[in-house]
Write a protein that holds these residues in place. Structure first.
Motif, short mmCIF file in Angstrom:
data_model
loop_
_atom_site.label_atom_id
_atom_site.label_comp_id
_atom_site.label_asym_id
_atom_site.label_seq_id
_atom_site.Cartn_x
_atom_site.Cartn_y
_atom_site.Cartn_z
N GLY A 130 -9.11 -7.61 -38.05
CA GLY A 130 -8.62 -8.59 -39.00
C GLY A 130 -7.94 -9.79 -38.39
N THR A 178 -11.39 -12.77 -41.57
CA THR A 178 -10.09 -12.48 -42.16
C THR A 178 -9.53 -13.67 -42.93
OG1 THR A 178 -7.86 -11.67 -41.67
CG2 THR A 178 -8.81 -13.19 -40.10
N ASN A 208 -10.76 -12.84 -46.24
CA ASN A 208 -10.61 -11.45 -46.67
C ASN A 208 -9.28 -10.90 -46.15
OD1 ASN A 208 -13.48 -11.00 -47.72
ND2 ASN A 208 -13.85 -11.70 -45.64
N ALA A 209 -8.57 -10.22 -46.99
CA ALA A 209 -7.27 -9.68 -46.61
C ALA A 209 -7.40 -8.63 -45.51
CB ALA A 209 -6.60 -9.06 -47.83
N VAL A 210 -6.41 -8.59 -44.64
CA VAL A 210 -6.38 -7.59 -43.58
C VAL A 210 -6.09 -6.22 -44.19
CG1 VAL A 210 -5.20 -6.85 -41.48
CG2 VAL A 210 -5.61 -9.29 -41.88
N ASP A 211 -6.82 -5.21 -43.77
CA ASP A 211 -6.59 -3.85 -44.25
C ASP A 211 -5.49 -3.21 -43.39
OD1 ASP A 211 -6.68 -1.23 -45.10
OD2 ASP A 211 -8.86 -1.09 -45.11
N LYS A 212 -4.25 -3.46 -43.78
CA LYS A 212 -3.11 -2.99 -42.99
C LYS A 212 -3.04 -1.47 -42.96
CE LYS A 212 -0.39 -7.12 -44.04
NZ LYS A 212 0.86 -7.64 -44.68
N THR A 213 -3.36 -0.86 -44.10
CA THR A 213 -3.29 0.60 -44.17
C THR A 213 -4.25 1.25 -43.18
OG1 THR A 213 -2.70 0.50 -46.51
CG2 THR A 213 -3.56 2.59 -45.69
N LYS A 214 -5.44 0.67 -43.06
CA LYS A 214 -6.44 1.19 -42.12
C LYS A 214 -5.92 1.13 -40.69
CE LYS A 214 -11.06 0.18 -40.32
NZ LYS A 214 -12.24 -0.74 -40.43
N LEU A 215 -5.28 0.03 -40.34
CA LEU A 215 -4.76 -0.12 -38.99
C LEU A 215 -3.60 0.83 -38.72
CD1 LEU A 215 -4.82 -4.00 -38.51
CD2 LEU A 215 -6.27 -2.34 -37.37
N ASP A 270 -2.99 3.73 -40.21
CA ASP A 270 -3.52 5.09 -40.10
C ASP A 270 -4.21 5.31 -38.76
OD1 ASP A 270 -2.55 5.66 -42.60
OD2 ASP A 270 -4.48 5.36 -43.61
#
Length: 467
Positions: A235, A447, A450-457, A459
């Motif tokens: 991202g 990015t 598109n929003a960064v997938d913080k939860t994915k990072l 985890d």
């Protein structure tokens, strides 16, 4: 003022001859009568188009018309030249090696026809040792009792800016093991450039320098392209990374632009050639080999973004491609990434609508893609093909006309996808397109839209970095 002959009327020979004609007498030799007639008509101001597209070249030829001529007559071409430049093609063979048959043929012609002492310099990109081979061929076939010294003077021209590159070069590299000949070449260039620009050296060093420079520049591009793929994965924005890296004076800003890969007549050919050369000498150049692999991977990565958006079967899809030349302001399609994308889409059933600012690029696409007839259309107006049947816009090169598209004219596209193969759209425009319902895809800066997938990072880090 020296008498100069250039073998080869292509992307290197013609601009180089026009530049030398500022202060020297130049004859361009080529067996292709159409090319020669074309050049002479331009020189005589009877035509305003050339077989190659290069900014400012026509004007330069006409400006120096008293000092330059093109010919198919070998006896005229070799009428008392002091320096001969071999600028013929060295197309790669199936193993990626430079094909030297045209260079060797030129050497034999020189040997059989030259009647005075002179210096012969390879300007074509050739593997180290080629100057020695040319010297051997000349000595074998030499008819007259004259002294011929052979060396290397590789070109460092970028298509689209060749005239300016010749006028204001960073450096001029040339090499010859004959010190008297080397001094003569130095004197020749001092008519055109300051001494600080000149880089005289040995023959082999000159030949290696050409490959080293192009391979290093290609490596910078592939390095950033590999980082671009990582940026998409996590991202980050490759343009911001590029800015931060490029401000380091040890690195520099040039050739850090991530995109769908490098193309053209130089980088693909030269990286393959020097990598193959290293293998043949049991001195593998792993970094350059990796550069090539990354370049191949990047275009596949970009193409897969398009396919992922629409599926494998594209038989009912229509795409616009802005820019089909491998770079802006050139008609050269050699190793062109937008051409590769176009073929991939057509192979999957899509129809592509192609626009380029250079008319010759469109004509060359027709000539080089006969098997795809009926699967594409070409246009001479940028928005002429935009309608309700278009599923996506692909930006193929970095021309400024493609950097700020008229969004209102794009809004009636059926599929609101923009695939930015050169990362040329700015962040403000990308966000505006997002608000209007467009899907933006690039190489390393998705990015922005598109929003960064913080939860994915988070985890990922918890699972992989806590032991």
């Amino acid at each position: 003022m020296a008498r100069v002959t250039i073998f080869g009327a292509g992307y290197v020979g013609v601009p180089t001859g026009a530049h030398f004609a500022r202060t020297h007498r130049v004859t361009i030799y080529d067996p292709d009568n159409n090319k020669v007639e074309n050049i002479n008509k331009v020189i005589d101001n009877d035509s305003d188009s050339l077989h190659i597209h290069e900014k400012g070249l026509i004007e330069l030829l006409q400006e120096n018309h008293e000092n330059i001529v093109a010919t198919t007559d070998i006896s005229l071409a070799l009428d008392r030249p002091e320096i001969i430049f071999i600028a013929v093609g060295t197309p790669p063979n199936e193993k990626g090696r430079a094909n030297l048959k045209y260079v060797c043929a030129a050497a034999e012609q020189i040997a059989k026809n030259v009647k005075n002492d002179c210096v012969v310099l390879n300007k074509s990109t050739v593997p180290p040792g080629t100057a020695y081979l040319v010297k051997e061929i000349i000595d074998k076939h030499l008819v007259n009792d004259v002294k011929i010294s052979v060396g290397s003077c590789p070109e460092f021209l970028a298509e689209g800016t060749a005239v300016e590159d010749l006028r204001t070069p960073d450096r001029i590299v040339y090499g010859c093991d004959d010190t008297e000949a080397l001094d003569k070449v130095t004197e020749f260039f001092l008519y055109l450039h300051g001494r600080s620009t000149l880089s005289p050296m040995t023959t082999l060093s000159s030949e290696v320098t050409k490959y080293a420079a192009n391979a290093l520049l290609a490596t910078k591009i592939s390095f950033m392209n590999s980082l671009a793929i990582l940026c998409d994965a996590v991202g980050a924005n490759i343009r911001e990374v590029q800015e931060g890296v490029g401000k380091d004076t040890r690195v520099g800003r040039k050739f850090l632009n991530a995109s769908m890969g490098y193309g053209g007549s130089c980088f693909p050919k030269d990286t393959s050639a020097i990598a193959e050369y290293g293998q043949l000498f049991s001195s593998p150049l792993e970094i350059i080999e990796s550069t090539i692999l990354v370049n191949d991977k990047t275009i596949k990565y970009f193409s897969e973004k398009i396919i992922h958006a629409f599926g494998d079967d594209l038989s009912d899809k229509n795409f616009i491609i802005w820019g089909i030349g491998f770079k802006a302001r050139t008609d050269d399609l050699r190793e062109s990434k937008p051409v590769q994308v176009a073929r991939e889409l057509m192979d999957r059933g899509a129809h592509v609508h192609i626009y380029d600012t250079v008319k010759g690029a469109l004509e060359n696409f027709k000539v080089e893609n006969p098997s795809y007839e009926g699967k594409y259309s070409v246009y001479h107006e940028q928005y002429e093909m935009v309608n309700g049947n278009i599923d996506g816009l692909i930006i193929g090169n970095e021309h400024e006309k493609f950097r700020n598209p008229d969004v209102e004219k794009l809004e009636n596209m059926r599929g609101k996808y923009i695939f930015d193969g050169k990362n040329v759209l700015n962040n403000h425009l990308i966000k505006s397109l997002k608000r209007k319902g467009f899907n933006y895809r690039s190489v390393g800066k998705d990015t922005v839209a598109n929003a960064v997938d913080k939860t994915k990072l988070i985890d990922f880090l918890k699972n992989q970095y806590m032991d």
